[in-house]
Write a protein that holds these residues in place. Structure first.
Motif, PDB file in Angstrom:
ATOM      1  N   SER A 150       0.841  -1.196   0.000  1.00 10.14           N
ATOM      2  CA  SER A 150       0.000   0.000   0.000  1.00 10.14           C
ATOM      3  C   SER A 150       0.880   1.251   0.000  1.00 10.14           C
ATOM      4  O   SER A 150       0.522   2.275  -0.551  1.00 10.14           O
ATOM      5  CB  SER A 150      -0.961  -0.001   1.183  1.00 10.14           C
ATOM      6  OG  SER A 150      -0.224  -0.079   2.380  1.00 10.14           O
ATOM      7  N   ASP A 206      -8.175  -2.111  -7.178  1.00 11.10           N
ATOM      8  CA  ASP A 206      -8.816  -1.796  -5.895  1.00 11.10           C
ATOM      9  C   ASP A 206      -8.140  -0.600  -5.231  1.00 11.10           C
ATOM     10  O   ASP A 206      -8.806   0.297  -4.705  1.00 11.10           O
ATOM     11  CB  ASP A 206      -8.755  -3.001  -4.950  1.00 11.10           C
ATOM     12  CG  ASP A 206      -9.755  -4.081  -5.341  1.00 11.10           C
ATOM     13  OD1 ASP A 206     -10.671  -3.766  -6.129  1.00 11.10           O
ATOM     14  OD2 ASP A 206      -9.605  -5.222  -4.880  1.00 11.10           O
ATOM     15  N   GLU A 207      -6.824  -0.628  -5.273  1.00 11.20           N
ATOM     16  CA  GLU A 207      -6.072   0.443  -4.630  1.00 11.20           C
ATOM     17  C   GLU A 207      -6.319   1.788  -5.345  1.00 11.20           C
ATOM     18  O   GLU A 207      -6.535   2.814  -4.711  1.00 11.20           O
ATOM     19  CB  GLU A 207      -4.583   0.080  -4.658  1.00 11.20           C
ATOM     20  CG  GLU A 207      -3.707   0.928  -3.786  1.00 11.20           C
ATOM     21  CD  GLU A 207      -4.078   0.876  -2.312  1.00 11.20           C
ATOM     22  OE1 GLU A 207      -4.640  -0.138  -1.850  1.00 11.20           O
ATOM     23  OE2 GLU A 207      -3.819   1.891  -1.624  1.00 11.20           O
ATOM     24  N   SER A 208      -6.329   1.714  -6.658  1.00 10.88           N
ATOM     25  CA  SER A 208      -6.541   2.929  -7.434  1.00 10.88           C
ATOM     26  C   SER A 208      -7.954   3.485  -7.207  1.00 10.88           C
ATOM     27  O   SER A 208      -8.148   4.695  -7.083  1.00 10.88           O
ATOM     28  CB  SER A 208      -6.307   2.634  -8.918  1.00 10.88           C
ATOM     29  OG  SER A 208      -6.396   3.813  -9.659  1.00 10.88           O
ATOM     30  N   LEU A 209      -8.922   2.591  -7.118  1.00  9.38           N
ATOM     31  CA  LEU A 209     -10.294   3.043  -6.863  1.00  9.38           C
ATOM     32  C   LEU A 209     -10.417   3.667  -5.474  1.00  9.38           C
ATOM     33  O   LEU A 209     -11.193   4.596  -5.266  1.00  9.38           O
ATOM     34  CB  LEU A 209     -11.285   1.877  -7.004  1.00  9.38           C
ATOM     35  CG  LEU A 209     -11.686   1.519  -8.449  1.00  9.38           C
ATOM     36  CD1 LEU A 209     -12.527   0.253  -8.459  1.00  9.38           C
ATOM     37  CD2 LEU A 209     -12.448   2.660  -9.110  1.00  9.38           C
ATOM     38  N   ARG A 210      -9.624   3.122  -4.541  1.00  7.42           N
ATOM     39  CA  ARG A 210      -9.656   3.708  -3.187  1.00  7.42           C
ATOM     40  C   ARG A 210      -9.179   5.156  -3.243  1.00  7.42           C
ATOM     41  O   ARG A 210      -9.720   6.025  -2.571  1.00  7.42           O
ATOM     42  CB  ARG A 210      -8.773   2.901  -2.224  1.00  7.42           C
ATOM     43  CG  ARG A 210      -9.491   1.709  -1.627  1.00  7.42           C
ATOM     44  CD  ARG A 210      -8.923   1.305  -0.249  1.00  7.42           C
ATOM     45  NE  ARG A 210      -7.492   1.510  -0.139  1.00  7.42           N
ATOM     46  CZ  ARG A 210      -6.934   2.417   0.673  1.00  7.42           C
ATOM     47  NH1 ARG A 210      -7.680   3.152   1.451  1.00  7.42           N
ATOM     48  NH2 ARG A 210      -5.617   2.543   0.701  1.00  7.42           N
ATOM     49  N   HIS A 211      -8.172   5.409  -4.067  1.00 13.46           N
ATOM     50  CA  HIS A 211      -7.689   6.781  -4.237  1.00 13.46           C
ATOM     51  C   HIS A 211      -8.811   7.663  -4.784  1.00 13.46           C
ATOM     52  O   HIS A 211      -9.031   8.773  -4.309  1.00 13.46           O
ATOM     53  CB  HIS A 211      -6.521   6.833  -5.225  1.00 13.46           C
ATOM     54  CG  HIS A 211      -5.237   6.322  -4.667  1.00 13.46           C
ATOM     55  ND1 HIS A 211      -4.032   6.883  -4.975  1.00 13.46           N
ATOM     56  CD2 HIS A 211      -4.967   5.301  -3.828  1.00 13.46           C
ATOM     57  CE1 HIS A 211      -3.076   6.225  -4.356  1.00 13.46           C
ATOM     58  NE2 HIS A 211      -3.625   5.259  -3.647  1.00 13.46           N
ATOM     59  N   CYS A 212      -9.507   7.161  -5.795  1.00 12.95           N
ATOM     60  CA  CYS A 212     -10.608   7.939  -6.389  1.00 12.95           C
ATOM     61  C   CYS A 212     -11.661   8.239  -5.337  1.00 12.95           C
ATOM     62  O   CYS A 212     -12.172   9.356  -5.254  1.00 12.95           O
ATOM     63  CB  CYS A 212     -11.284   7.167  -7.526  1.00 12.95           C
ATOM     64  SG  CYS A 212     -10.217   6.873  -8.913  1.00 12.95           S
ATOM     65  N   GLU A 213     -11.964   7.232  -4.534  1.00 11.44           N
ATOM     66  CA  GLU A 213     -13.017   7.416  -3.538  1.00 11.44           C
ATOM     67  C   GLU A 213     -12.635   8.445  -2.483  1.00 11.44           C
ATOM     68  O   GLU A 213     -13.495   9.155  -1.960  1.00 11.44           O
ATOM     69  CB  GLU A 213     -13.382   6.066  -2.902  1.00 11.44           C
ATOM     70  CG  GLU A 213     -14.298   5.278  -3.820  1.00 11.44           C
ATOM     71  CD  GLU A 213     -14.302   3.785  -3.554  1.00 11.44           C
ATOM     72  OE1 GLU A 213     -14.969   3.072  -4.311  1.00 11.44           O
ATOM     73  OE2 GLU A 213     -13.637   3.338  -2.593  1.00 11.44           O
ATOM     74  N   GLN A 214     -11.341   8.523  -2.206  1.00 13.68           N
ATOM     75  CA  GLN A 214     -10.896   9.562  -1.261  1.00 13.68           C
ATOM     76  C   GLN A 214     -11.151  10.940  -1.856  1.00 13.68           C
ATOM     77  O   GLN A 214     -11.598  11.856  -1.174  1.00 13.68           O
ATOM     78  CB  GLN A 214      -9.412   9.384  -0.948  1.00 13.68           C
ATOM     79  CG  GLN A 214      -9.164   8.262   0.047  1.00 13.68           C
ATOM     80  CD  GLN A 214      -7.695   7.848   0.119  1.00 13.68           C
ATOM     81  OE1 GLN A 214      -6.855   8.416  -0.581  1.00 13.68           O
ATOM     82  NE2 GLN A 214      -7.393   6.867   0.941  1.00 13.68           N
ATOM     83  N   LYS A 234     -20.385   5.941  -6.046  1.00  9.55           N
ATOM     84  CA  LYS A 234     -20.027   4.862  -5.128  1.00  9.55           C
ATOM     85  C   LYS A 234     -19.357   3.734  -5.907  1.00  9.55           C
ATOM     86  O   LYS A 234     -19.394   3.716  -7.130  1.00  9.55           O
ATOM     87  CB  LYS A 234     -21.301   4.315  -4.459  1.00  9.55           C
ATOM     88  CG  LYS A 234     -22.030   5.330  -3.611  1.00  9.55           C
ATOM     89  CD  LYS A 234     -21.416   5.399  -2.234  1.00  9.55           C
ATOM     90  CE  LYS A 234     -21.849   6.586  -1.404  1.00  9.55           C
ATOM     91  NZ  LYS A 234     -22.026   7.875  -1.995  1.00  9.55           N
ATOM     92  N   ARG A 235     -18.804   2.768  -5.147  1.00  9.32           N
ATOM     93  CA  ARG A 235     -18.118   1.657  -5.799  1.00  9.32           C
ATOM     94  C   ARG A 235     -19.060   0.943  -6.786  1.00  9.32           C
ATOM     95  O   ARG A 235     -18.663   0.540  -7.872  1.00  9.32           O
ATOM     96  CB  ARG A 235     -17.616   0.691  -4.720  1.00  9.32           C
ATOM     97  CG  ARG A 235     -16.702  -0.420  -5.186  1.00  9.32           C
ATOM     98  CD  ARG A 235     -15.385   0.022  -5.792  1.00  9.32           C
ATOM     99  NE  ARG A 235     -14.411   0.574  -4.878  1.00  9.32           N
ATOM    100  CZ  ARG A 235     -13.284  -0.036  -4.491  1.00  9.32           C
ATOM    101  NH1 ARG A 235     -12.987  -1.247  -4.914  1.00  9.32           N
ATOM    102  NH2 ARG A 235     -12.449   0.567  -3.683  1.00  9.32           N
TER     103      ARG A 235
END
Ligand code: ARG
Length: 578
Positions: free
Chosen positions: A186, A236-244, A254-255
């Protein structure tokens, strides 16, 4: 029915009664200048031309046939044949009274709700979201909020880029790091931009690594379990960045709204087979293309749509064709809105044309590209960091809040720190979004901190301040609620324009939904706030005598509610004081 629709219907009837052809539009809209009244109809000139009449003559007949009952105080003919309508104060008072008594401010849910798919935000997951993603994200999110408020069934599609050769390189690099013993990745992925750079450097310098990366592309496409797993981890990690970023920016995505490019992979062979069956495919140097006459250039050559390369690989266009079909046929969309950069206009025109030709989208499904221009830095140059890199969206949001905090602390040092921070967040984020939304989206715009954070002009802080100012009247008067018996009595010259603006909220939203132009709502809110300020300068509120006092308080409250609701629909918050 909105005020505008009501008047338009009456004017259309009058045109018919005067003998105009049934398709002659009344062309009614708000008057462009106060001396033209409140609404203006421009349809007489066009109708007269079709009828072979003098416009003034037809205008007289239309005026005679125009039955506005007790709505209008005056109907006048101006210029070549404009019909100018001035509303009656008593009628407007009663009409606005109903609007303000409604929890939805007179916005009736659509009589025929539509299914609308909105394709927006859609970053490329290989990299971090940068300032260029702000436009599609902010505009798209405002549109989905407005369409939902109008009662439509909205399906958000975040068409993220998660497929293609670059992912071979990225996952090969991720795998390589993992194998070298870096257990927790991460940290490595904390900065996707940096990660991409490192992978690219390795790719360029190390022939063995480049070969592995290319193999990984093939293995990934072939469904190799290990490659898939590493890829999924990266996504998944990249989407987490987007969600932040979405969370910080107040975006509703949303996801489950992610409908990535890869989601269409299994359908791509079928897309090719169907194009083939329709007789639309042609080989060109081993690749498969669709040639449509309408894409002929000046030299008489057709620019084809490439759908499969000679090595069998599919393209961005193939995925988009699958996506059109899914939206139109599976989801039964009435409208599909593409909130996509203007640079993709030609691509989307081609996709829409091929989709129609192939029967992937029935005629009743509207495919609409709503393009937007680029965000530029000072001086009209590309917006870049001092080092020349792309500007990360998260960094922009952090700076916005910092700058807003400095402003709030200077203007209102007496407020407690926690409140100042809250205000700074609401104002800072609101400013960035509003600057983007308030301009006609089709033009490029220059990113300018001072302008977007200015307390006057068509900015978020001005509207947020206007809201807080109205709220301060209620605090000062220690008024929790208004007298339920209170009635609107529009009398003073400064009351009428404010009342008229308040009565036009519903029709403004309808216009935004039709044309997908959030700037129309921004302009409206700005004009509303200005009308309020003029009203407030010339009409005392708390010191007025009854029943004027209660009527004016209703106008104040209506203004606050409309600004808060309108900003909310743009995805922008308000604060009670600032
Ligand atoms: N991911 C694409 C990009 O970064 C934008 C996708 C736009 N939507 C579409 N259906 N093509 O350029």
């Amino acid at each position: 029915m909105t005020l505008r629709n009501m008047l338009e219907t009456r004017l259309a009837q009058a045109l018919q009664a005067a003998g105009a052809p049934p398709d002659a539009p009344p062309m009614l809209g708000p008057a462009t200048r106060p001396e033209f009244g409140d609404y203006q109809g421009n349809g007489v000139m066009g109708a007269a031309k079709k009828m072979g009449l003098k416009p003034r003559q037809l205008a007289e007949q239309v005026k005679a046939a125009l039955d506005l009952g007790d709505i209008a105080e005056r109907v006048e003919i101006a210029g070549p044949g404009f019909i100018n309508i001035t509303l009656k104060n008593e009628w407007l008072s009663a009409y606005l009274g109903q609007v303000l008594a409604d929890g939805r401010l007179g916005v009736a849910p659509a009589a025929a709700p539509q299914t609308v798919v909105v394709d927006y935000s859609h970053p490329n997951l290989a990299k971090e979201m940068h300032v260029g993603h702000l436009r599609s994200t902010a505009i798209g999110d405002a549109l989905v909020r407005i369409l939902e408020f109008l009662g439509h069934r909205v399906i958000r599609h975040n068409h993220v880029g998660d497929w293609g050769t670059q992912f071979g390189m990225l996952i090969a690099y991720l795998d390589h790091l993992g194998r070298e013993g870096g257990a927790d990745l991460s940290g490595e992925l904390a900065d996707l931009e940096e990660f991409y750079r490192a992978a690219k450097q390795r790719f360029d310098e190390d022939e063995d690594f480049a070969r592995t990366a290319r193999e990984y592309v093939v293995r990934l496409q072939g469904g190799d379990a290990h490659c898939r797993q590493v890829w999924q981890r990266f996504i998944d990690e990249s989407l987490r960045h987007c969600e932040q970023v979405y969370a910080r920016l107040g975006i509703t995505l949303k996801r489950e709204d992610v409908r990535a490019e890869s989601a269409y992979n299994d359908d791509l062979p079928q897309v090719i087979a169907d194009l083939q069956a329709k007789g639309l495919l042609r080989e060109s140097q081993g690749a498969r293309c669709v040639f449509l006459e309408e894409f002929k250039n000046k030299e008489g050559e057709i620019t084809p749509v490439l759908v499969q390369k000679s090595d069998g690989a599919y393209l961005y266009a193939t995925t988009d064709l699958a996506a059109v079909r899914y939206r139109a046929v599976e989801l039964k969309a009435d409208r599909v809105l593409y909130i996509v950069d203007a640079r993709q206009s030609f691509h989307l025109r081609q996709i829409f044309a091929v989709a129609r030709a192939a029967g992937f989208a029935p005629a009743h499904c509207a495919l609409e590209h709503h393009p937007f221009g680029t965000i530029l830095g000072k001086g009209g140059k590309p917006f870049r960091t001092r080092e020349g890199g792309v500007v990360k969206l998260m960094a922009v949001l952090e700076e916005a809040e910092e700058r807003a905090l400095a402003l709030v602390s200077e203007k209102s040092p007496e407020l407690p720190e926690a409140e100042r921070r809250h205000i700074a967040r609401v104002v800072g984020i609101g400013s960035v979004k509003y600057a983007d939304l308030s301009l006609n989206r089709t033009t490029d715009y220059i990113f300018d901190w001072d302008k977007m954070l200015a307390l006057d002009g068509n900015t978020a802080p001005y509207l947020q301040y206007s809201y807080a100012r109205v709220q301060s009247i209620f605090r000062k008067g220690e008024l929790e609620t208004l007298d339920p018996q209170a009635r609107l009595l529009i009398a003073e010259p400064a009351e009428k324009p404010l009342a008229l603006k308040l009565a036009q909220f519903a029709e403004t939203l309808e216009g935004v939904a039709r044309e997908c132009l959030p700037n129309l709502l921004c302009n409206y809110l700005y004009e509303l706030a200005e009308a309020f300020m003029r009203f407030y300068e010339s009409c005392p509120v708390l010191k007025a005598q009854e029943p004027t006092r209660s009527s004016r308080l209703l106008l104040c409250q209506g203004t606050a509610r409309t600004i808060r609701t309108g900003l909310g629909l743009l995805g922008i918050e308000t604060v009670e004081r600032m």
